[in-house]
Enzyme design. Sequence first.
Site, PDB file in Angstrom:
ATOM      1  N   ASP A   1       0.855  -1.197   0.000  1.00  0.00           N
ATOM      2  CA  ASP A   1       0.000   0.000   0.000  1.00  0.00           C
ATOM      3  C   ASP A   1       0.882   1.235   0.000  1.00  0.00           C
ATOM      4  O   ASP A   1       2.014   1.203   0.488  1.00  0.00           O
ATOM      5  CB  ASP A   1      -0.868   0.040   1.268  1.00  0.00           C
ATOM      6  CG  ASP A   1      -2.032  -0.934   1.215  1.00  0.00           C
ATOM      7  OD1 ASP A   1      -2.410  -1.372   0.116  1.00  0.00           O
ATOM      8  OD2 ASP A   1      -2.569  -1.246   2.300  1.00  0.00           O
TER       9      ASP A   1
ATOM     10  N   ARG B   1      -1.315  -0.652  -8.592  1.00  0.00           N
ATOM     11  CA  ARG B   1      -2.681  -0.221  -8.251  1.00  0.00           C
ATOM     12  C   ARG B   1      -2.673   1.306  -8.373  1.00  0.00           C
ATOM     13  O   ARG B   1      -1.765   1.958  -7.863  1.00  0.00           O
ATOM     14  CB  ARG B   1      -3.039  -0.607  -6.824  1.00  0.00           C
ATOM     15  CG  ARG B   1      -4.376  -0.019  -6.375  1.00  0.00           C
ATOM     16  CD  ARG B   1      -4.572  -0.101  -4.869  1.00  0.00           C
ATOM     17  NE  ARG B   1      -4.570  -1.449  -4.374  1.00  0.00           N
ATOM     18  CZ  ARG B   1      -4.243  -1.774  -3.116  1.00  0.00           C
ATOM     19  NH1 ARG B   1      -3.875  -0.847  -2.252  1.00  0.00           N
ATOM     20  NH2 ARG B   1      -4.263  -3.032  -2.717  1.00  0.00           N
TER      21      ARG B   1
HETATM   22  P1  FAD Z   1     -14.491   9.381  -4.194  1.00  0.00           P
HETATM   23  O1  FAD Z   1     -15.014  10.516  -5.009  1.00  0.00           O
HETATM   24  O2  FAD Z   1     -13.839   9.693  -2.897  1.00  0.00           O
HETATM   25  O3  FAD Z   1     -15.597   8.339  -3.935  1.00  0.00           O
HETATM   26  C1  FAD Z   1     -16.624   8.041  -4.858  1.00  0.00           C
HETATM   27  C2  FAD Z   1     -17.794   7.495  -4.066  1.00  0.00           C
HETATM   28  O4  FAD Z   1     -17.409   6.254  -3.449  1.00  0.00           O
HETATM   29  C3  FAD Z   1     -18.226   8.385  -2.910  1.00  0.00           C
HETATM   30  O5  FAD Z   1     -19.156   9.338  -3.313  1.00  0.00           O
HETATM   31  C4  FAD Z   1     -18.786   7.400  -1.924  1.00  0.00           C
HETATM   32  O6  FAD Z   1     -20.104   7.045  -2.292  1.00  0.00           O
HETATM   33  C5  FAD Z   1     -17.896   6.197  -2.120  1.00  0.00           C
HETATM   34  N1  FAD Z   1     -16.736   6.162  -1.196  1.00  0.00           N
HETATM   35  C6  FAD Z   1     -15.454   6.404  -1.495  1.00  0.00           C
HETATM   36  N2  FAD Z   1     -14.643   6.190  -0.433  1.00  0.00           N
HETATM   37  C7  FAD Z   1     -15.455   5.806   0.573  1.00  0.00           C
HETATM   38  C8  FAD Z   1     -15.250   5.409   1.929  1.00  0.00           C
HETATM   39  N3  FAD Z   1     -14.027   5.345   2.473  1.00  0.00           N
HETATM   40  N4  FAD Z   1     -16.319   5.063   2.667  1.00  0.00           N
HETATM   41  C9  FAD Z   1     -17.556   5.086   2.145  1.00  0.00           C
HETATM   42  N5  FAD Z   1     -17.820   5.432   0.876  1.00  0.00           N
HETATM   43  C10 FAD Z   1     -16.790   5.783   0.093  1.00  0.00           C
HETATM   44  N6  FAD Z   1      -5.241   5.355  -0.980  1.00  0.00           N
HETATM   45  C11 FAD Z   1      -3.936   5.528  -0.703  1.00  0.00           C
HETATM   46  O7  FAD Z   1      -3.494   6.649  -0.449  1.00  0.00           O
HETATM   47  N7  FAD Z   1      -3.066   4.458  -0.671  1.00  0.00           N
HETATM   48  C12 FAD Z   1      -3.474   3.205  -0.956  1.00  0.00           C
HETATM   49  O8  FAD Z   1      -2.668   2.267  -0.933  1.00  0.00           O
HETATM   50  C13 FAD Z   1      -4.842   3.010  -1.279  1.00  0.00           C
HETATM   51  N8  FAD Z   1      -5.321   1.788  -1.574  1.00  0.00           N
HETATM   52  C14 FAD Z   1      -6.623   1.652  -1.994  1.00  0.00           C
HETATM   53  C15 FAD Z   1      -7.087   0.404  -2.398  1.00  0.00           C
HETATM   54  C16 FAD Z   1      -8.356   0.260  -2.906  1.00  0.00           C
HETATM   55  C17 FAD Z   1      -8.825  -1.079  -3.365  1.00  0.00           C
HETATM   56  C18 FAD Z   1      -9.200   1.400  -3.024  1.00  0.00           C
HETATM   57  C19 FAD Z   1     -10.563   1.289  -3.626  1.00  0.00           C
HETATM   58  C20 FAD Z   1      -8.775   2.615  -2.577  1.00  0.00           C
HETATM   59  C21 FAD Z   1      -7.491   2.761  -2.045  1.00  0.00           C
HETATM   60  N9  FAD Z   1      -7.037   3.975  -1.583  1.00  0.00           N
HETATM   61  C22 FAD Z   1      -5.709   4.133  -1.262  1.00  0.00           C
HETATM   62  C23 FAD Z   1      -7.976   5.087  -1.345  1.00  0.00           C
HETATM   63  C24 FAD Z   1      -8.132   5.963  -2.550  1.00  0.00           C
HETATM   64  O9  FAD Z   1      -6.932   6.649  -2.756  1.00  0.00           O
HETATM   65  C25 FAD Z   1      -9.254   6.995  -2.341  1.00  0.00           C
HETATM   66  O10 FAD Z   1      -8.981   7.791  -1.252  1.00  0.00           O
HETATM   67  C26 FAD Z   1     -10.618   6.372  -2.124  1.00  0.00           C
HETATM   68  O11 FAD Z   1     -10.811   5.252  -2.922  1.00  0.00           O
HETATM   69  C27 FAD Z   1     -11.701   7.394  -2.433  1.00  0.00           C
HETATM   70  O12 FAD Z   1     -11.587   7.834  -3.761  1.00  0.00           O
HETATM   71  P2  FAD Z   1     -12.542   7.370  -4.960  1.00  0.00           P
HETATM   72  O13 FAD Z   1     -11.719   7.295  -6.179  1.00  0.00           O
HETATM   73  O14 FAD Z   1     -13.228   6.119  -4.591  1.00  0.00           O
HETATM   74  O15 FAD Z   1     -13.495   8.592  -5.159  1.00  0.00           O
END
Ligand code: FAD
Length: 324
Positions: free
Chosen positions: A125, A179
């Site tokens: 991560d 990723r």
């Molecule tokens: P957003 O616009 O934030 O989300 C879109 C929609 O998804 C929101 O409107 C909401 O409905 C839903 N949503 C998103 N996040 C959440 C939540 N936490 N709880 C509830 N609903 C939510 N970030 C890192 O910095 N390092 C990593 O190693 C890392 N690994 C990840 C691995 C996976 C499989 C995923 C999916 C995310 C990871 N992230 C990591 C987090 C990522 O960077 C984002 O912060 C997170 O996914 C929210 O961004 P989004 O693209 O989903 O968009």
Amino acid sequence: MNLFGRVIMAFMPITPKAFIRFISRRYVAGPELEDALRVMREMSSENTSFTVDVLGEDISTLEGTQPFIEEYNRLIEAISQSDLNAHVSLKPTAFGLDIDYGYALKALSDIVRKANESQIYVRLDMEDSTHTESTLKIMEDLYSEGHLNVGVVLQGRLLRTNDDLLRIAETMGKHADVRICKGIYLEPSEIAYTSYSDIVNATSDAVETALDLGMYVGIASHDHPVINAALQNLQSRGIMPEKPDPRKPAPVVKPGKGGGYEFQFLLGVRGDVRRRLASNGHLTRVYLPYGKQWYEYSMRRLRENPGIAWHVAKSIIMPWTNRR
Ligand code: FAD
């Protein structure tokens, strides 16, 4: 963050732990390894794969790495004895990255080797930007030791990500596997995009670049614009489910992975979108955290990015928007 998110944040520290546990059940499998295995079995009918993460807090001594080392060993053992399509994700700082680089490299090398015996992939991560360089270096060192079942995460919001993609492509060639996500940590404008639209565009651009560099790409976003752009980019390059990857050279795909790419989701977030992608033939993967430190983890994530409070609040008040 909107007003509602701010209210939620203000009340978090005085909210009973039992209530936080109730909320976090959607996002965290439970305190024990058995909980993670149970949730994966329960979800196995949803045609998805998993990457499992052991939750924990920051460590300040090398002794603090021992519980993680032991738990990841137990986890890898358990996955290898199951028929689940599950890999593991871990945070390099939990293995001492901030304390002693050589120690962390050895500890991670042992984990990656053990995982490889059971064809399990290890994803490092990506933590906040103070760790980007050391995390990339540790992945490169693991790769140069001969470990092929390891990859990192790049964050679309960071300005350096394009350069990092080129660097990974150069180092790992057809074994490069990244990723790509937006990045959870709020970073300053000197090193990162800070507006929603810039972050979305940069994340989609990173996915596109990674595809063009011939990498295996984990598209880790729940956001429709990012997912739709990725689908278009895949389609325009002829990279589609159940068809050979037309890229030249195509990435070497590790066991349990999709045809050159996969869509990744956090446990509990936008399961409907994930199921739709799966029913259209795309490989999906659920990031599934478990561990005794679920409370500290939940609170820390909220502190790091209070915007999550709004997602959580929305999922309580409007549960139909966010089914597991
Ligand atoms: P957003 O616009 O934030 O989300 C879109 C929609 O998804 C929101 O409107 C909401 O409905 C839903 N949503 C998103 N996040 C959440 C939540 N936490 N709880 C509830 N609903 C939510 N970030 C890192 O910095 N390092 C990593 O190693 C890392 N690994 C990840 C691995 C996976 C499989 C995923 C999916 C995310 C990871 N992230 C990591 C987090 C990522 O960077 C984002 O912060 C997170 O996914 C929210 O961004 P989004 O693209 O989903 O968009």
